[in-house]
Design a protein around this motif. Structure first.
Motif, PDB file in Angstrom:
ATOM      1  N   PHE A  90      11.988  92.998  83.853  1.00 32.32           N
ATOM      2  CA  PHE A  90      11.954  93.512  85.231  1.00 32.32           C
ATOM      3  C   PHE A  90      11.619  95.001  85.282  1.00 32.32           C
ATOM      4  O   PHE A  90      11.377  95.534  86.354  1.00 32.32           O
ATOM      5  N   THR A  91      11.638  95.685  84.156  1.00 29.73           N
ATOM      6  CA  THR A  91      11.473  97.142  84.093  1.00 29.73           C
ATOM      7  C   THR A  91      12.521  97.823  84.983  1.00 29.73           C
ATOM      8  O   THR A  91      13.440  97.161  85.480  1.00 29.73           O
ATOM      9  N   ASP A  92      12.340  99.141  85.169  1.00 24.73           N
ATOM     10  CA  ASP A  92      13.284  99.865  86.023  1.00 24.73           C
ATOM     11  C   ASP A  92      12.595 100.372  87.283  1.00 24.73           C
ATOM     12  O   ASP A  92      13.103 101.241  87.965  1.00 24.73           O
ATOM     13  N   ARG A  93      11.411  99.810  87.588  1.00 20.26           N
ATOM     14  CA  ARG A  93      10.691 100.261  88.777  1.00 20.26           C
ATOM     15  C   ARG A  93      11.222  99.595  90.043  1.00 20.26           C
ATOM     16  O   ARG A  93      10.913 100.023  91.145  1.00 20.26           O
ATOM     17  N   ASP A  94      11.969  98.520  89.895  1.00 25.54           N
ATOM     18  CA  ASP A  94      12.458  97.759  91.037  1.00 25.54           C
ATOM     19  C   ASP A  94      13.965  97.609  90.942  1.00 25.54           C
ATOM     20  O   ASP A  94      14.539  97.775  89.877  1.00 25.54           O
ATOM     21  N   PRO A  95      14.605  97.251  92.051  1.00 31.03           N
ATOM     22  CA  PRO A  95      16.069  97.106  92.012  1.00 31.03           C
ATOM     23  C   PRO A  95      16.526  95.737  91.534  1.00 31.03           C
ATOM     24  O   PRO A  95      17.680  95.391  91.720  1.00 31.03           O
ATOM     25  N   PHE A  96      15.645  94.948  90.890  1.00 33.82           N
ATOM     26  CA  PHE A  96      16.010  93.586  90.501  1.00 33.82           C
ATOM     27  C   PHE A  96      17.257  93.560  89.611  1.00 33.82           C
ATOM     28  O   PHE A  96      18.156  92.741  89.794  1.00 33.82           O
ATOM     29  N   VAL A  97      17.287  94.442  88.616  1.00 37.49           N
ATOM     30  CA  VAL A  97      18.429  94.455  87.698  1.00 37.49           C
ATOM     31  C   VAL A  97      19.698  94.872  88.436  1.00 37.49           C
ATOM     32  O   VAL A  97      20.763  94.279  88.262  1.00 37.49           O
ATOM     33  N   GLY A  98      19.572  95.886  89.291  1.00 38.17           N
ATOM     34  CA  GLY A  98      20.721  96.332  90.069  1.00 38.17           C
ATOM     35  C   GLY A  98      21.259  95.225  90.959  1.00 38.17           C
ATOM     36  O   GLY A  98      22.473  95.056  91.106  1.00 38.17           O
ATOM     37  N   ILE A  99      20.359  94.447  91.542  1.00 37.07           N
ATOM     38  CA  ILE A  99      20.783  93.333  92.396  1.00 37.07           C
ATOM     39  C   ILE A  99      21.574  92.309  91.584  1.00 37.07           C
ATOM     40  O   ILE A  99      22.615  91.816  92.031  1.00 37.07           O
ATOM     41  N   MET A 100      21.107  91.994  90.378  1.00 31.99           N
ATOM     42  CA  MET A 100      21.856  91.060  89.520  1.00 31.99           C
ATOM     43  C   MET A 100      23.269  91.594  89.259  1.00 31.99           C
ATOM     44  O   MET A 100      24.244  90.840  89.253  1.00 31.99           O
ATOM     45  N   LYS A 101      23.369  92.911  89.054  1.00 31.66           N
ATOM     46  CA  LYS A 101      24.690  93.495  88.806  1.00 31.66           C
ATOM     47  C   LYS A 101      25.577  93.391  90.046  1.00 31.66           C
ATOM     48  O   LYS A 101      26.785  93.174  89.940  1.00 31.66           O
ATOM     49  N   GLY A 102      24.976  93.546  91.219  1.00 30.09           N
ATOM     50  CA  GLY A 102      25.745  93.404  92.450  1.00 30.09           C
ATOM     51  C   GLY A 102      26.330  92.009  92.578  1.00 30.09           C
ATOM     52  O   GLY A 102      27.502  91.835  92.937  1.00 30.09           O
ATOM     53  N   ILE A 103      25.510  91.003  92.264  1.00 26.41           N
ATOM     54  CA  ILE A 103      25.980  89.615  92.319  1.00 26.41           C
ATOM     55  C   ILE A 103      27.115  89.399  91.316  1.00 26.41           C
ATOM     56  O   ILE A 103      28.148  88.793  91.626  1.00 26.41           O
ATOM     57  N   ILE A 104      26.934  89.912  90.109  1.00 28.91           N
ATOM     58  CA  ILE A 104      27.960  89.744  89.067  1.00 28.91           C
ATOM     59  C   ILE A 104      29.277  90.386  89.499  1.00 28.91           C
ATOM     60  O   ILE A 104      30.346  89.776  89.419  1.00 28.91           O
ATOM     61  N   LEU A 105      29.197  91.630  89.989  1.00 27.01           N
ATOM     62  CA  LEU A 105      30.422  92.352  90.345  1.00 27.01           C
ATOM     63  C   LEU A 105      31.095  91.750  91.570  1.00 27.01           C
ATOM     64  O   LEU A 105      32.301  91.905  91.753  1.00 27.01           O
ATOM     65  N   GLY A 106      30.332  91.067  92.405  1.00 23.94           N
ATOM     66  CA  GLY A 106      30.929  90.386  93.550  1.00 23.94           C
ATOM     67  C   GLY A 106      31.784  89.200  93.112  1.00 23.94           C
ATOM     68  O   GLY A 106      32.713  88.799  93.810  1.00 23.94           O
ATOM     69  N   ILE A 107      31.474  88.638  91.957  1.00 25.12           N
ATOM     70  CA  ILE A 107      32.223  87.489  91.435  1.00 25.12           C
ATOM     71  C   ILE A 107      33.317  87.942  90.471  1.00 25.12           C
ATOM     72  O   ILE A 107      34.431  87.457  90.505  1.00 25.12           O
ATOM     73  N   ASN A 108      32.981  88.887  89.604  1.00 21.76           N
ATOM     74  CA  ASN A 108      33.967  89.396  88.651  1.00 21.76           C
ATOM     75  C   ASN A 108      33.840  90.914  88.533  1.00 21.76           C
ATOM     76  O   ASN A 108      33.053  91.416  87.733  1.00 21.76           O
ATOM     77  N   PRO A 109      34.622  91.633  89.324  1.00 15.95           N
ATOM     78  CA  PRO A 109      34.455  93.095  89.383  1.00 15.95           C
ATOM     79  C   PRO A 109      34.933  93.815  88.129  1.00 15.95           C
ATOM     80  O   PRO A 109      34.679  95.000  87.984  1.00 15.95           O
TER      81      PRO A 109
END
Lengths: 279, 279, 279
Positions: free
Chosen positions: B19-38
């Protein structure tokens, strides 16, 4: 929670390398750290240090480490001599810890914290990951030592204190004649701003030694004779190609209006200019 | 805190993508993860895998996953077939978990952990983010499954065990004649070092089958007949353009002295050379 | 642990900037945050926003913020006016918080959360890092305010509520004639996919206003008249240079088969095309 000092409970380790993000090297170091101390907060400081550029890594580290809480452990691995005789060290410098190869990468922090500095040669292999590879001491020495240190171990447990650690001379303005000094470009930031070797303290002293606030800075055929109040101020001065300002690192920097000063001036790290303080 | 086994309390999820770091794709995955297990520790392994390059992603993952604590969940998303019929899977491989598309990206870990491997087809939609998009299963399937897994759920709850998972053949030295083998460049690291398909075990076996320690490696008109003890050793051998060393991944790699071997040799991933083990 | 609401215990702060990863700016912001609230989870959303591009940063933020748990604090710093008169603001928008310069960077979230939006001018200097530099408010204002906010302070403590915050017009399809609209490319992602200003809702409304599912999209001499079910579907349509699909951001995007649509079409952010909805 019944924590009485919650801040001390979560140690912080920062990482500065020239590993870039194209490889999993940094991630591997984090895996090693979390295997030893899973409660640590790990912060990436910079992994895009120009490859093998020890002094630029040191500058970036030196302009960043103070913004972290006391007790933070800063790991720096720009390490062209990995596997050779260069020593690994741990430094207690003021309120901070540093873990790095003894190749000069800690020169800026050493200079800042000279008054309260202890350096230890990392020799206690029980805090290393064994067997130690010849190519990746970030993984095998620096990461595990930082992680063990973050559990509260005292620095002297990692090896003997030394006094012959390597401290490179950091670029400073060089006296040419009268009140004329030569300065160097020591870093180009991501916006193309050019960070000079002119520190705030030196600049203020030189100015106050004269009668006023006047100076002339010359580089790449450009002449600058005033400081800008902020980046956007250059918008109202279309005749100025670049402006000068004291940037967030405490050094005088050259910038353009929403453009790269480095490209406009065709100036790069290591290039020099002169600054003359007027009477 | 009354934690008796603090290490088990903080699960780790690593992320490997193109995904590289040009887009927020990785950050979005982290948001989903932290919403389930902070409480999870999320580590970026690599997001600069060459786009769509499943096998190189697999190599990077395969050379990294072991440096994390047991129980770590490795998520890998290089997924050109997203939205098509390719299955999402969860693998329990040795002491680790992997969550990924079933497109061969887990081939290296599969090979390493063949003795203790269970693969499950992710079918239980209650662990997905619904509705599932056709373009971003990292967000909708892999991140939430990894997060739910990190809360302690057993792998079989996510779907049925399968045995027909996709395992690509990983590049290995190919026998040409006598004691001559063809090898491949399987990765170019950020320093321009060239990682070959020659593993440590294969190399040692071949050497010990002969009378000594002698070999001849040829690639791009260069001949190499010895291993270097460390990267800096090449400094004293100005006649050597490149050297060979067993790098941190356990593979033989070619390197230059503070320069890019890939550029000096004009060699890229997929190129081949030969290695001859002498009697 | 006796936490009754564990999710609320670990606040999340995301960071979106144009600082790239070449400098320690982002790491410094994290140091400031952790010095105030060491228990926070910090997530990088994107630091490769094209320099000074406020509207593209806003789009990236607008397409990401919802994937985080309620209460997440999103910090956005693309700030060409740093040090000038532009105000720093804190917004409570729906279930989320935003901390940013008042330069339009919050336009997309403002638009989405218009029904439940409060904006405050950050004036309480006790939550700033003093002295405030003229060049790095990410470090001196936005990071410390976000960190203090994450400790549970109410938004109104940071300064007075304002109603004249800056909200830029976000690109939307522009009516040309009949059922013909002009759209814009608003983002190019890391794969070279081209994200258009055509949102899912607008598209569905226009289609359902006609008799069927038919449309004609034209850009750079290419004509597209159907949606693809997923990226890999284009593999079976070699005559199609590019396809259209509703991507993960909820906008129509143009893509190529394992290649960069942006390069194939020679199209860049800001370029326009037309879409005609058929009767």
């Amino acid at each position: 929670m019944s924590d009485t000092s919650p801040r001390c409970n979560i140690p912080i380790i920062t990482l500065t390398t020239d590993f870039t993000d194209r490889d999993p090297f940094v991630g591997i170091m984090k895996g090693i750290i979390l295997g030893i101390n899973p409660r640590v907060q790990i912060v990436d400081l910079c992994h895009q240090v120009p490859a093998y550029n020890i002094l630029e890594a040191s500058f970036l580290l030196g302009s960043s480490y103070r913004y972290f809480p006391a007790g933070t452990i800063h790991v720096a691995v720009v390490d062209p001599g990995v596997g050779s005789q260069r020593r690994p060290v741990l430094a207690k410098a003021g309120r901070y810890f540093f873990v790095a190869p003894d190749n000069g990468i800690l020169s800026y922090p050493y200079q800042e914290e000279q008054a309260d500095l202890q350096v230890f040669h990392l020799t206690e292999q029980k805090y290393f990951r064994l067997p130690i590879s010849q190519t990746f001491h970030g993984r095998d020495i620096f990461a595990p030592v930082a992680a063990w240190l973050s559990t509260g171990l005292a620095p002297h447990l990692f090896g003997p204190r030394i006094s012959d650690y390597l401290q490179l001379e950091v670029p400073k303005p060089r006296h040419l004649a009268g009140r004329i000094y030569e300065f160097q470009i020591i870093h180009r930031d991501a916006f193309g701003n050019l960070i000079t070797s002119i520190g705030q303290e030196f600049f203020s002293q030189q100015l106050s030694a004269g009668s006023g606030e006047r100076f002339i800075l010359e580089i790449a055929s450009q002449v600058i004779d005033c400081l800008q109040p902020h980046y956007a101020a250059l918008r109202e001065q279309p005749s100025c190609l670049v402006g000068a300002i004291f940037g967030s690192s405490g050094h005088l920097e050259l910038f353009a209006h929403q453009a790269s000063a480095a490209e406009l001036l065709q100036v790069k790290v290591g290039d020099t200019g002169t600054i003359t303080f007027l009477e």
